[in-house]
Design an enzyme around this catalytic site. Structure first.
Site, PDB file in Angstrom:
ATOM      1  N   PRO A   1      -5.100   0.451  18.350  1.00 55.15           N
ATOM      2  CA  PRO A   1      -4.837   0.212  17.178  1.00 55.15           C
ATOM      3  C   PRO A   1      -4.764   1.191  16.006  1.00 55.15           C
ATOM      4  O   PRO A   1      -4.574   0.870  14.834  1.00 55.15           O
ATOM      5  CB  PRO A   1      -5.926  -0.847  16.758  1.00 55.15           C
ATOM      6  CG  PRO A   1      -6.981  -0.420  17.692  1.00 55.15           C
ATOM      7  CD  PRO A   1      -6.403   0.048  18.952  1.00 55.15           C
TER       8      PRO A   1
ATOM      9  N   LYS B   1       0.367  -0.086  15.004  1.00 58.00           N
ATOM     10  CA  LYS B   1       1.816  -0.227  15.384  1.00 58.00           C
ATOM     11  C   LYS B   1       2.189  -1.548  16.459  1.00 58.00           C
ATOM     12  O   LYS B   1       3.336  -1.917  16.464  1.00 58.00           O
ATOM     13  CB  LYS B   1       2.260   0.850  16.437  1.00 58.00           C
ATOM     14  CG  LYS B   1       2.454   2.261  15.486  1.00 58.00           C
ATOM     15  CD  LYS B   1       3.593   2.097  14.816  1.00 58.00           C
ATOM     16  CE  LYS B   1       3.899   3.138  13.606  1.00 58.00           C
ATOM     17  NZ  LYS B   1       4.029   2.512  12.465  1.00 58.00           N
TER      18      LYS B   1
ATOM     19  N   HIS C   1       0.937  -1.148  -0.020  1.00 57.13           N
ATOM     20  CA  HIS C   1      -0.076  -0.060  -0.017  1.00 57.13           C
ATOM     21  C   HIS C   1       0.710   1.150   0.118  1.00 57.13           C
ATOM     22  O   HIS C   1       1.839   1.313   0.670  1.00 57.13           O
ATOM     23  CB  HIS C   1      -0.962  -0.095   1.216  1.00 57.13           C
ATOM     24  CG  HIS C   1      -2.147  -0.685   1.113  1.00 57.13           C
ATOM     25  ND1 HIS C   1      -3.484  -0.206   1.249  1.00 57.13           N
ATOM     26  CD2 HIS C   1      -2.330  -2.082   0.518  1.00 57.13           C
ATOM     27  CE1 HIS C   1      -4.264  -1.209   0.861  1.00 57.13           C
ATOM     28  NE2 HIS C   1      -3.752  -2.445   0.366  1.00 57.13           N
TER      29      HIS C   1
ATOM     30  N   TYR D   1       4.028   6.450  10.593  1.00 54.95           N
ATOM     31  CA  TYR D   1       2.962   5.172  10.117  1.00 54.95           C
ATOM     32  C   TYR D   1       3.902   4.261   9.384  1.00 54.95           C
ATOM     33  O   TYR D   1       3.736   2.998   9.544  1.00 54.95           O
ATOM     34  CB  TYR D   1       1.878   5.988   9.137  1.00 54.95           C
ATOM     35  CG  TYR D   1       1.058   5.016   8.715  1.00 54.95           C
ATOM     36  CD1 TYR D   1      -0.404   5.068   9.543  1.00 54.95           C
ATOM     37  CD2 TYR D   1       0.831   3.884   7.729  1.00 54.95           C
ATOM     38  CE1 TYR D   1      -1.548   4.136   9.282  1.00 54.95           C
ATOM     39  CE2 TYR D   1      -0.189   2.947   7.570  1.00 54.95           C
ATOM     40  CZ  TYR D   1      -1.370   3.223   8.412  1.00 54.95           C
ATOM     41  OH  TYR D   1      -2.341   2.243   8.142  1.00 54.95           O
TER      42      TYR D   1
ATOM     43  N   TYR E   1      -9.181   6.328   6.785  1.00 56.15           N
ATOM     44  CA  TYR E   1      -9.378   6.613   8.292  1.00 56.15           C
ATOM     45  C   TYR E   1     -10.276   7.790   8.337  1.00 56.15           C
ATOM     46  O   TYR E   1     -10.031   8.776   7.904  1.00 56.15           O
ATOM     47  CB  TYR E   1      -8.223   7.134   8.839  1.00 56.15           C
ATOM     48  CG  TYR E   1      -7.199   6.074   9.072  1.00 56.15           C
ATOM     49  CD1 TYR E   1      -6.303   5.415   8.238  1.00 56.15           C
ATOM     50  CD2 TYR E   1      -6.845   5.274  10.549  1.00 56.15           C
ATOM     51  CE1 TYR E   1      -5.407   4.207   8.252  1.00 56.15           C
ATOM     52  CE2 TYR E   1      -6.171   4.167  10.792  1.00 56.15           C
ATOM     53  CZ  TYR E   1      -5.245   3.865   9.628  1.00 56.15           C
ATOM     54  OH  TYR E   1      -4.389   2.778   9.846  1.00 56.15           O
TER      55      TYR E   1
HETATM   56  C1  PHB Z   1      -6.373  -3.973  10.336  1.00 51.81           C
HETATM   57  O1  PHB Z   1      -6.444  -4.023   8.985  1.00 51.81           O
HETATM   58  O2  PHB Z   1      -7.023  -4.684  11.003  1.00 51.81           O
HETATM   59  C2  PHB Z   1      -5.986  -2.526  10.826  1.00 51.81           C
HETATM   60  C3  PHB Z   1      -5.589  -1.671   9.772  1.00 51.81           C
HETATM   61  C4  PHB Z   1      -5.005  -0.360  10.279  1.00 51.81           C
HETATM   62  C5  PHB Z   1      -5.219  -0.149  11.626  1.00 51.81           C
HETATM   63  C6  PHB Z   1      -5.687  -0.894  12.566  1.00 51.81           C
HETATM   64  C7  PHB Z   1      -6.272  -2.063  12.126  1.00 51.81           C
HETATM   65  O3  PHB Z   1      -4.693   0.979  12.041  1.00 51.81           O
END
Ligand code: PHB
Ligand code: APR
Length: 392
Positions: free
Chosen positions: A293, A297, A72, A383, A202
């Protein structure tokens, strides 16, 4: 029984540590109190930093990740009326990979059981002992109910947040704990439907945060901010899809829906325990720290810890030099606190508290990140992963 490094817990931290040490000629035994089926079925997050991908490849467990992982190049940040892409290669020259932690664990277990060091599932009563001496041991009961003693040179406590190792470290050191609980949780779903987006979204929304992630070209992973006391039974599949569609709504874009195969509510907390060592017992991964989450990280921090720990243990056990072992906790914690800040910051920027003043601050911060290259770069660097060793 005797080994050089006794490892408690077969999550990603313990399994990868065993593998990294085996490649450098150090014996280990991994003790896990759950069954293989349980460990391989646990659903966790799924974003890997480049360092994590490289470490897994160097450890010889990167083949399926190379084939099935999705590279990605950025994320979308969304707030009402705007969906803005942050391009990681342009901002910091790096990318990330989508590959479920569950798959990482399956790959590590398969490698371990294919001629790797011993990995014992279904053990119980695990207890590290005499960790202040040079010959610590782990007492446990094996899967047949027989009490056993594993004599070690070193013990690695990679037994997660609810493990037995952290209390032993905390009991014998002038340690400190820091904790922050958040007034929200995530309702997470897995669904058999192609992702409706090329990159993760997000989304800030007046009703609460939402995240669109994925596991493969045909499986989507999505999350909704909910109250921590929320009862999952009150969230029908229809209610979940409607809330997701509302929170991701954007002119000209549509959320594809499909059968939901898993749903659960995840609590969110920040937690750090220091030091990450007492004598010959070293902590790594969730045993020492938890992040919410939002910054993706958790797994990456666990991998960074064990990369540092593996080098420290090779130096201690092969070269009899204590320098890297002595500095392990401080070096690991420098990175832990950076990731703790980043995860807290992402969480604070994106989740609705219900307070209108907070909301305006969040929207101002989101506009800044989307409008300023330097602000966006700060997010992108964190990130995609900062350098392994952040100690001054
Ligand atoms: C996930 O794909 O489970 C996932 C992706 C990004 C995040 C948290 C969880 O910030
Ligand atoms: N004895 C043996 N094993 C134990 C014990 C015990 N007393 N207590 C816990 N365990 C096992 C758990 O069953 C689990 O398999 O230790 C393992 C710890 O694994 P994780 O919780 O996955 O922790 P870690 O390996 O540090 O990985 C961190 O996991 O929670 C996520 O977001 C986090 O992605 C991050 C990753």
């Amino acid at each position: 029984m005797r080994t050089q490094v006794g490892i408690i817990g077969a999550g990603p931290a313990g399994l990868l540590l065993s593998r990294l040490l085996a490649l450098r000629g150090i014996d280990t035994v991994v003790l896990e109190n759950r069954s293989r089926e349980y460990v391989e079925a646990r659903i966790r997050a799924g974003i890997l930093e480049q360092h994590t991908v490289d470490t897994l490849a160097d450890a010889g467990v990167g083949d399926r990740l190379q084939r099935e992982g999705l590279e990605h190049h950025g994320i979308y940040l969304q707030y009402p009326g705007t969906r803005h892409k942050l391009s990681f290669p342009e901002l910091c020259g790096r990318t990330v990979w989508v590959y479920g932690q569950t798959e990482v664990v399956k790959d590590l277990i398969a490698a371990q059981l294919d001629g790797g060091p011993p990995l014992l599932f279904d053990v119980s009563d695990v207890l590290p002992e005499d960790v202040d001496t040079d010959s610590p041991r782990i007492r446990f009961t094996d899967a047949d109910g027989v009490p056993q003693v594993l004599e070690c040179d070193v013990i690695a406590g990679t037994d997660g947040f609810h493990g037995v190792s952290r209390p032993v470290v905390a009991g014998g050191t002038q340690g400190k704990l820091w904790e922050r609980t958040y007034p929200y949780a995530w309702l997470g779903i897995l669904a058999d439907v192609a992702p409706s987006t090329d990159e993760l979204i997000y989304a800030w929304h007046p009703d609460g945060f939402a995240l669109h992630s994925m596991r493969s070209p045909s499986v989507s992973r999505l999350y909704l901010q909910v109250d921590p006391a929320e009862k999952i039974e009150e969230w029908s599949d229809d209610r979940i899809w409607t809330a997701l569609a509302d929170r991701f709504a954007l002119d000209g874009w549509e959320l594809h829906t499909g059968p939901i195969t898993e749903k659960s509510v995840l609590p969110m907390r920040s937690f750090v325990s220091a030091p990450m060592r007492r004598g010959r017992l070293f902590l790594a991964g969730d045993a020492a720290h938890i992040v919410p989450p939002t910054g993706a990280k958790g797994l990456n921090l666990a991998v960074a810890d064990v990369t540092l720990l593996a080098s420290a243990l090779v130096r201690l056990l092969r070269e009899k030099q204590t320098d890297l072992a002595d500095s392990y906790s401080d070096r690991a914690l420098a990175r832990v606190w950076r990731c703790t800040h980043f995860s807290w910051w992402m969480t604070s920027m994106l989740h609705r508290s219900g307070d209108d003043f907070d909301a305006e601050l969040q929207l101002s911060q989101l506009r800044r990140v989307c409008g300023s290259e330097s602000a966006a770069r700060e997010l992108a660097e964190n990130y995609t992963g900062l350098p392994l060793d952040l100690s001054p």
